[in-house]
Motif scaffolding. Sequence first.
Motif, PDB file in Angstrom:
ATOM      1  N   SER A   1       0.829  -1.206   0.000  1.00 53.93           N
ATOM      2  CA  SER A   1       0.000   0.000   0.000  1.00 53.93           C
ATOM      3  C   SER A   1       0.867   1.261   0.000  1.00 53.93           C
ATOM      4  CB  SER A   1      -0.920  -0.020   1.225  1.00 53.93           C
ATOM      5  OG  SER A   1      -1.626   1.186   1.333  1.00 53.93           O
ATOM      6  N   LEU A   2       1.905   1.261   0.810  1.00 53.97           N
ATOM      7  CA  LEU A   2       2.798   2.425   0.876  1.00 53.97           C
ATOM      8  C   LEU A   2       3.512   2.653  -0.450  1.00 53.97           C
ATOM      9  CD1 LEU A   2       4.311   1.758   4.401  1.00 53.97           C
ATOM     10  CD2 LEU A   2       2.905   3.737   3.764  1.00 53.97           C
TER      11      LEU A   2
ATOM     12  N   GLU B   1       6.265   4.413  -6.586  1.00 57.91           N
ATOM     13  CA  GLU B   1       7.436   3.712  -6.079  1.00 57.91           C
ATOM     14  C   GLU B   1       7.846   4.292  -4.736  1.00 57.91           C
ATOM     15  OE1 GLU B   1      10.643   4.174  -8.890  1.00 57.91           O
ATOM     16  OE2 GLU B   1      11.060   6.204  -8.232  1.00 57.91           O
ATOM     17  N   ALA B   2       8.706   3.543  -4.036  1.00 61.70           N
ATOM     18  CA  ALA B   2       9.196   4.010  -2.741  1.00 61.70           C
ATOM     19  C   ALA B   2      10.581   3.435  -2.493  1.00 61.70           C
ATOM     20  CB  ALA B   2       8.252   3.583  -1.627  1.00 61.70           C
ATOM     21  N   CYS B   3      11.395   4.231  -1.821  1.00 62.72           N
ATOM     22  CA  CYS B   3      12.715   3.803  -1.397  1.00 62.72           C
ATOM     23  C   CYS B   3      12.558   3.002  -0.109  1.00 62.72           C
ATOM     24  CB  CYS B   3      13.596   5.024  -1.151  1.00 62.72           C
ATOM     25  SG  CYS B   3      15.232   4.608  -0.500  1.00 62.72           S
ATOM     26  N   VAL B   4      13.371   1.988   0.058  1.00 57.85           N
ATOM     27  CA  VAL B   4      13.304   1.186   1.272  1.00 57.85           C
ATOM     28  C   VAL B   4      13.504   2.070   2.506  1.00 57.85           C
ATOM     29  CG1 VAL B   4      15.735   0.469   1.339  1.00 57.85           C
ATOM     30  CG2 VAL B   4      13.970  -1.024   2.285  1.00 57.85           C
ATOM     31  N   CYS B   5      14.289   3.135   2.366  1.00 59.76           N
ATOM     32  CA  CYS B   5      14.531   4.035   3.505  1.00 59.76           C
ATOM     33  C   CYS B   5      13.258   4.758   3.935  1.00 59.76           C
ATOM     34  CB  CYS B   5      15.630   5.036   3.172  1.00 59.76           C
ATOM     35  SG  CYS B   5      15.228   6.170   1.825  1.00 59.76           S
ATOM     36  N   ASP B   6      12.286   4.889   3.031  1.00 61.20           N
ATOM     37  CA  ASP B   6      11.021   5.556   3.356  1.00 61.20           C
ATOM     38  C   ASP B   6       9.965   4.583   3.875  1.00 61.20           C
ATOM     39  OD1 ASP B   6      11.986   8.060   2.536  1.00 61.20           O
ATOM     40  OD2 ASP B   6      11.488   7.626   0.448  1.00 61.20           O
ATOM     41  N   LEU B   7      10.282   3.299   3.923  1.00 60.60           N
ATOM     42  CA  LEU B   7       9.301   2.299   4.335  1.00 60.60           C
ATOM     43  C   LEU B   7       9.468   1.853   5.784  1.00 60.60           C
ATOM     44  CD1 LEU B   7       9.369   0.094   1.111  1.00 60.60           C
ATOM     45  CD2 LEU B   7       7.635   1.788   1.763  1.00 60.60           C
TER      46      LEU B   7
ATOM     47  N   ALA C   1       7.706 -13.134  -5.014  1.00 55.71           N
ATOM     48  CA  ALA C   1       6.333 -13.473  -5.404  1.00 55.71           C
ATOM     49  C   ALA C   1       5.914 -12.733  -6.671  1.00 55.71           C
ATOM     50  CB  ALA C   1       5.372 -13.160  -4.258  1.00 55.71           C
ATOM     51  N   GLY C   2       6.748 -11.812  -7.134  1.00 64.33           N
ATOM     52  CA  GLY C   2       6.447 -11.070  -8.356  1.00 64.33           C
ATOM     53  C   GLY C   2       5.518  -9.893  -8.159  1.00 64.33           C
ATOM     54  N   LEU C   3       5.314  -9.488  -6.907  1.00 63.49           N
ATOM     55  CA  LEU C   3       4.390  -8.391  -6.616  1.00 63.49           C
ATOM     56  C   LEU C   3       5.049  -7.017  -6.702  1.00 63.49           C
ATOM     57  CD1 LEU C   3       2.514 -10.087  -3.675  1.00 63.49           C
ATOM     58  CD2 LEU C   3       1.572  -9.545  -5.926  1.00 63.49           C
ATOM     59  N   VAL C   4       6.358  -6.960  -6.533  1.00 62.10           N
ATOM     60  CA  VAL C   4       7.093  -5.700  -6.651  1.00 62.10           C
ATOM     61  C   VAL C   4       8.350  -5.930  -7.471  1.00 62.10           C
ATOM     62  CG1 VAL C   4       6.239  -4.721  -4.470  1.00 62.10           C
ATOM     63  CG2 VAL C   4       8.380  -5.989  -4.489  1.00 62.10           C
ATOM     64  N   GLU C   5       8.845  -4.837  -8.037  1.00 66.52           N
ATOM     65  CA  GLU C   5      10.125  -4.858  -8.743  1.00 66.52           C
ATOM     66  C   GLU C   5      11.089  -3.987  -7.969  1.00 66.52           C
ATOM     67  OE1 GLU C   5       9.018  -3.430 -12.627  1.00 66.52           O
ATOM     68  OE2 GLU C   5       8.860  -5.474 -13.380  1.00 66.52           O
ATOM     69  N   ARG C   6      12.356  -4.357  -7.995  1.00 65.67           N
ATOM     70  CA  ARG C   6      13.393  -3.656  -7.247  1.00 65.67           C
ATOM     71  C   ARG C   6      14.365  -3.011  -8.222  1.00 65.67           C
ATOM     72  NH1 ARG C   6      18.570  -4.663  -5.162  1.00 65.67           N
ATOM     73  NH2 ARG C   6      18.835  -4.041  -2.974  1.00 65.67           N
ATOM     74  N   ALA C   7      14.713  -1.751  -7.957  1.00 61.72           N
ATOM     75  CA  ALA C   7      15.724  -1.054  -8.747  1.00 61.72           C
ATOM     76  C   ALA C   7      16.739  -0.454  -7.779  1.00 61.72           C
ATOM     77  CB  ALA C   7      15.079   0.044  -9.586  1.00 61.72           C
ATOM     78  N   GLN C   8      18.006  -0.741  -8.026  1.00 59.28           N
ATOM     79  CA  GLN C   8      19.073  -0.220  -7.169  1.00 59.28           C
ATOM     80  C   GLN C   8      19.500   1.147  -7.698  1.00 59.28           C
ATOM     81  OE1 GLN C   8      20.079  -2.191  -4.531  1.00 59.28           O
ATOM     82  NE2 GLN C   8      21.228  -0.444  -3.766  1.00 59.28           N
TER      83      GLN C   8
ATOM     84  N   ALA D   1      17.604   0.888  -2.405  1.00 59.47           N
ATOM     85  CA  ALA D   1      16.735   0.077  -3.256  1.00 59.47           C
ATOM     86  C   ALA D   1      15.383   0.768  -3.354  1.00 59.47           C
ATOM     87  CB  ALA D   1      16.568  -1.324  -2.666  1.00 59.47           C
ATOM     88  N   TYR D   2      14.887   0.884  -4.569  1.00 59.32           N
ATOM     89  CA  TYR D   2      13.569   1.460  -4.812  1.00 59.32           C
ATOM     90  C   TYR D   2      12.662   0.343  -5.312  1.00 59.32           C
ATOM     91  CZ  TYR D   2      15.247   6.220  -4.248  1.00 59.32           C
ATOM     92  OH  TYR D   2      15.757   7.375  -3.725  1.00 59.32           O
ATOM     93  N   TYR D   3      11.424   0.359  -4.841  1.00 60.61           N
ATOM     94  CA  TYR D   3      10.465  -0.674  -5.194  1.00 60.61           C
ATOM     95  C   TYR D   3       9.251  -0.060  -5.862  1.00 60.61           C
ATOM     96  CZ  TYR D   3      13.228  -3.697  -2.214  1.00 60.61           C
ATOM     97  OH  TYR D   3      14.256  -4.413  -1.670  1.00 60.61           O
ATOM     98  N   SER D   4       8.703  -0.796  -6.827  1.00 62.34           N
ATOM     99  CA  SER D   4       7.450  -0.396  -7.462  1.00 62.34           C
ATOM    100  C   SER D   4       6.541  -1.625  -7.530  1.00 62.34           C
ATOM    101  CB  SER D   4       7.691   0.174  -8.863  1.00 62.34           C
ATOM    102  OG  SER D   4       8.356  -0.771  -9.668  1.00 62.34           O
ATOM    103  N   VAL D   5       5.240  -1.373  -7.446  1.00 64.01           N
ATOM    104  CA  VAL D   5       4.260  -2.456  -7.484  1.00 64.01           C
ATOM    105  C   VAL D   5       4.109  -2.946  -8.923  1.00 64.01           C
ATOM    106  CG1 VAL D   5       1.818  -3.035  -7.107  1.00 64.01           C
ATOM    107  CG2 VAL D   5       3.016  -1.566  -5.473  1.00 64.01           C
TER     108      VAL D   5
END
Length: 115
Positions: free
Chosen positions: A48-49, A57-63, A84-91, A96-100
Motif C-alpha cells: 500500500s505504501l 514507487e518508494a525507497c526502502v529508507c522511506d518504508l 512473489a512477483g508483486l514488486v520490482e526492485r531497482a538499485q 533500493a527502490y520498489y514499485s508495485v
Amino acid sequence: MTPTTIVAAEAPETCCTPAESAVSAQEVVRMAAVFKAMGDPTRVRLLSLIAAGEQGEACVCDLTDPVGLSQSTVSHHMRILTEAGLVERAQRGKWAYYSVVRPALDDAAAALRAF
C-alpha cells in the motif's frame, strides 16, 4: 406379520464426476506464493505504501518508519514480495527502490474470481 424384503439399489461405480480445476497445477503453485506473500499484514501495508508513493514507487529508507520495523526486517519482507512477483526492485546508489507490479495484482484478483 410378513417380513419385508429390502432390495438394495445398485451403487454407481463412482460417486460423482471428477471436477476439473479452474487453474493449472503450475498456476496454483504460483498463486499460492502470491497469496502467502500477501498473507502478512506488514507486507500488505508495504504494498500500500509503495503504491501510494510518488510515481508509484518508494525507497526502502522511506518504508521503515511507517511500519515501525528495522531496515533489515523491511528488506526481508520486500525480498518475499519481490520473489512473489508483486514488486520490482531497482538499485539506485546504495538505496533500493520498489514499485508495485500491477499486472501481478490483477492476476491475483483474476485467480480469485476464477473460483
